[in-house]
Motif scaffolding. Structure first.
Motif, short mmCIF file in Angstrom:
data_model
loop_
_atom_site.label_atom_id
_atom_site.label_comp_id
_atom_site.label_asym_id
_atom_site.label_seq_id
_atom_site.Cartn_x
_atom_site.Cartn_y
_atom_site.Cartn_z
N GLN A 1 0.51 -1.34 0.04
CA GLN A 1 0.24 0.22 0.18
C GLN A 1 0.75 1.72 -0.16
N PRO A 2 1.80 1.29 0.94
CA PRO A 2 2.70 3.04 1.10
C PRO A 2 3.80 3.17 -0.89
N LEU A 3 3.40 2.05 -1.25
CA LEU A 3 4.10 1.93 -2.45
C LEU A 3 3.04 2.77 -3.62
N ALA B 1 0.27 4.61 -2.62
CA ALA B 1 -0.37 6.29 -1.47
C ALA B 1 -0.03 6.58 -1.08
N SER B 2 0.19 7.44 -0.81
CA SER B 2 0.76 8.31 -0.03
C SER B 2 0.36 9.28 1.11
N GLY B 3 -0.37 9.46 2.67
CA GLY B 3 -0.89 10.41 3.05
C GLY B 3 -0.37 9.79 4.85
N THR B 4 -1.47 10.32 5.56
CA THR B 4 -1.98 10.05 6.57
C THR B 4 -2.47 8.71 7.05
N ALA C 1 -2.29 6.35 5.59
CA ALA C 1 -1.17 4.81 5.22
C ALA C 1 -0.74 3.86 5.76
N SER C 2 -1.28 4.37 7.37
CA SER C 2 -0.34 3.16 8.08
C SER C 2 -2.04 2.11 8.96
#
Length: 133
Positions: free
Chosen positions: A53-55, A57-60, A62-63
């Motif tokens: 998923q971090p590949l 999408a980015s953002g707060t 994501a975790s």
């Protein structure tokens, strides 16, 4: 075994064979049945999505994708989360939680396999019903 061998040699070989049989039984219950395989595939898929998923999408938020593997392994993972809180005070390293998810999935897969085998064993012991019975 012939009768000229001492009793402890016969016992040692039986113990080794019995231990191997127990290990194979545990592995078979945890990995080699349909229910456990499906459960491990679901947990593995959730973990693969969480890693990938971090590949994409980015953002707060994501975790937050790591919530799904933890939820799929919840009853056992609750103990891991409690250990992380007790040991690190809420700042447990990521390897601890990922390893906890994997260990929790294997423990629950073993439990699912044992339940599945028990239910199948009971079904198999009913015998054949005929119209006369």
């Amino acid at each position: 075994m012939n009768s000229t061998q001492p009793n402890n040699a016969r016992t040692r070989r039986t113990d080794r064979t019995d231990r191997t049989h127990r290990i194979r039984t545990v592995v078979r219950l945890a990995l080699a049945n349909r229910v456990s395989a499906v459960y491990l595939a679901v947990v593995g898929g959730a973990m693969a999505l969480a890693v990938a998923q971090p590949l994409f999408a980015s953002g707060t938020d994501a975790s937050l994708v790591w919530v799904w593997p933890a939820l799929f392994t919840f009853p056992a993972f609750g103990f891991v989360a409690w250990l992380g809180e007790a040991g690190w005070g809420g700042d447990a390293p990521a390897w601890f939680f990922v390893g906890g998810i994997v260990l929790s999935a294997l423990v629950q897969s073993l439990a699912l396999g044992a339940v599945w085998q028990t239910l199948r064993g009971r079904r198999g012991n009913r015998g054949h019903l005929t119209p006369a019975s």
